[in-house]
Write an enzyme that holds these catalytic residues in place. Structure first.
Site, PDB file in Angstrom:
ATOM      1  N   LYS A 181      20.992  22.834   4.400  1.00 43.85           N
ATOM      2  CA  LYS A 181      20.569  21.923   5.472  1.00 43.85           C
ATOM      3  C   LYS A 181      21.806  21.274   6.108  1.00 43.85           C
ATOM      4  O   LYS A 181      22.522  20.531   5.452  1.00 43.85           O
ATOM      5  CB  LYS A 181      19.621  20.864   4.910  1.00 43.85           C
ATOM      6  CG  LYS A 181      18.352  21.466   4.319  1.00 43.85           C
ATOM      7  CD  LYS A 181      17.412  20.420   3.759  1.00 43.85           C
ATOM      8  CE  LYS A 181      17.988  19.700   2.568  1.00 43.85           C
ATOM      9  NZ  LYS A 181      16.999  18.854   1.877  1.00 43.85           N
ATOM     10  N   THR A 212      14.549   8.354   9.463  1.00 40.26           N
ATOM     11  CA  THR A 212      14.473   9.715   8.918  1.00 40.26           C
ATOM     12  C   THR A 212      14.268   9.720   7.406  1.00 40.26           C
ATOM     13  O   THR A 212      14.521  10.730   6.751  1.00 40.26           O
ATOM     14  CB  THR A 212      15.763  10.477   9.248  1.00 40.26           C
ATOM     15  OG1 THR A 212      16.892   9.740   8.740  1.00 40.26           O
ATOM     16  CG2 THR A 212      15.914  10.675  10.751  1.00 40.26           C
ATOM     17  N   GLY A 214      12.872  10.353   3.965  1.00 45.75           N
ATOM     18  CA  GLY A 214      11.927  11.342   3.451  1.00 45.75           C
ATOM     19  C   GLY A 214      12.061  12.725   4.052  1.00 45.75           C
ATOM     20  O   GLY A 214      11.259  13.615   3.747  1.00 45.75           O
ATOM     21  N   THR A 215      13.093  12.943   4.872  1.00 42.64           N
ATOM     22  CA  THR A 215      13.230  14.236   5.555  1.00 42.64           C
ATOM     23  C   THR A 215      13.319  15.399   4.575  1.00 42.64           C
ATOM     24  O   THR A 215      12.641  16.422   4.735  1.00 42.64           O
ATOM     25  CB  THR A 215      14.481  14.232   6.454  1.00 42.64           C
ATOM     26  OG1 THR A 215      14.400  13.125   7.355  1.00 42.64           O
ATOM     27  CG2 THR A 215      14.585  15.504   7.242  1.00 42.64           C
ATOM     28  N   GLY A 216      14.175  15.276   3.557  1.00 41.35           N
ATOM     29  CA  GLY A 216      14.368  16.376   2.618  1.00 41.35           C
ATOM     30  C   GLY A 216      13.123  16.683   1.809  1.00 41.35           C
ATOM     31  O   GLY A 216      12.771  17.858   1.619  1.00 41.35           O
ATOM     32  N   CYS A 217      12.456  15.636   1.337  1.00 39.64           N
ATOM     33  CA  CYS A 217      11.218  15.818   0.580  1.00 39.64           C
ATOM     34  C   CYS A 217      10.167  16.503   1.449  1.00 39.64           C
ATOM     35  O   CYS A 217       9.459  17.420   1.011  1.00 39.64           O
ATOM     36  CB  CYS A 217      10.667  14.476   0.108  1.00 39.64           C
ATOM     37  SG  CYS A 217      11.809  13.480  -0.863  1.00 39.64           S
TER      38      CYS A 217
END
Length: 270
Positions: A181, A212, A214-217
Site C-alpha cells: 500500500k 482516514t 481505519g483505512t487499512g482495516c
C-alpha cells in the site's frame, strides 16, 4: 416482496483482530465493511483497546485460549469463506492464529498491523519474527503499508519506484500475494499487487481528507469479503480498492482528532 426470510446465508467472513472502542478501525470497521459488501461478518477478538480520534490510550490482549476458543466456535459450526487478520499484539497470539489459519480451508487476508494511524504501537517487537516466519507464510494476501514493510523487512520506500522492491522482500516470507500500500507516498494513491510474476498497479486519486482512520482495516476486510464471494485475488483487490477510495472520500470528522472513513458511503449516497 420484502420481509421474506432468505433461502441461504450470505458469504461468511471472519475477522481476527482487536476492538476499537471509537468504532473507526479494528473489529468494528471490519464488520461494517463486511456488511456493506453483502457478506456476513463474524469476529474473534484478540485485544481490547481504549481508543478514540486522538489515539490509542491503552490495550489489553486476550489470552490465547480465549482467541482459540472463539475461532473454533465460529469455524467448526458456521464455517467461513474467508478470514482476515488484524491486530494480534503478541508473538503468542500471532503463532496461535497462524496455526488456526493453516488448518482452515479458506483464503486468508493478513493485515500485519504494527502501528495505529496515530503512531501508537499495536504489536510487540518480539512478535515481528513470528509474523515473518509463521503468519505471512499462511497468507493468501498480505497487505502491509510502507511503515509495516520497513518494520518487517528493513526496506524503506520513498517513491513509487520502490514498491516492487518492497513486494519482493515481503513475498520472500511466503505469502501467495502481497499488496504493497503506497498511500504514504506523494501523488496518487498507488498500490502494487503481485505474486512475484503477475503484477497489478492500482491507482486512485488522492482525496484531500484527513479523516482516514481505519483505512487499512477496511481495505483488508473488503478484500476478504470479495474473496468470500468467489472472486480471484486481482478482482477482489481491485473491487476493494474502489470501495475504500469512496470510503476515504466520504470520511468525516469525529472527536478532536482523525475521524473515520465512511463504511456506509454507498448506501448513504455520500
Amino acid at each position: 416482496m420484502t420481509g421474506l426470510p432468505r433461502t441461504s446465508a450470505p458469504p461468511r467472513v471472519l475477522t481476527v483482530a482487536g476492538s476499537d472502542s471509537g468504532g473507526g478501525a479494528g473489529i468494528q470497521a471490519d464488520l461494517k465493511t463486511m456488511l456493506a459488501l453483502g457478506t456476513h461478518g463474524m469476529s474473534v477478538v484478540t485485544a481490547v483497546t481504549a481508543q478514540n480520534s486522538l489515539g490509542v490510550q491503552g490495550f489489553w490482549e486476550l489470552p490465547v485460549e480465549a482467541v482459540r476458543a472463539q475461532y473454533r466456535s465460529v469455524v467448526d459450526d458456521i464455517g467461513v469463506q474467508a478470514v482476515k487478520t488484524g491486530m494480534l499484539a503478541s508473538a503468542e497470539l500471532v503463532e496461535a492464529v497462524a496455526d488456526l489459519l493453516a488448518g482452515t480451508d479458506a483464503p486468508a487476508v493478513v493485515d500485519p498491523v504494527g502501528v495505529s494511524k496515530h503512531g501508537d504501537s499495536l504489536l510487540a517487537v518480539s512478535a515481528l519474527d513470528s509474523v515473518r516466519t509463521k503468519l505471512l507464510p499462511v497468507a493468501t494476501v498480505a497487505t502491509p503499508n510502507l511503515d509495516e514493510v520497513a518494520q518487517l523487512t528493513g526496506v524503506v520506500v520513498d517513491s513509487e519506484d520502490g514498491l516492487r522492491r518492497a513486494a519482493a522482500a515481503v513475498l520472500a516470507f511466503g505469502p501467495q500475494w502481497v499488496l504493497i500500500k503506497g498511500g504514504h507516498l506523494r501523488g496518487d494513491a498507488v498500490d502494487l499487487l503481485t505474486d512475484g510474476s503477475e503484477e497489478h498497479v492500482l491507482r486512485a486519486p488522492r482525496h484531500d481528507n484527513r479523516h482516514t482512520h481505519g483505512t487499512g482495516c477496511t481495505l483488508a476486510s473488503a478484500i476478504a469479503a470479495q474473496l468470500a464471494k468467489g472472486r480471484s485475488v486481482p478482482e477482489a483487490v481491485t473491487a476493494a480498492k474502489e470501495y475504500v477510495t469512496g470510503a476515504i472520500a466520504a470520511g468525516f470528522a469525529l472527536g478532536g482528532g482523525i475521524g473515520p472513513v465512511d463504511h456506509g458511503w454507498r448506501s448513504t449516497g455520500a
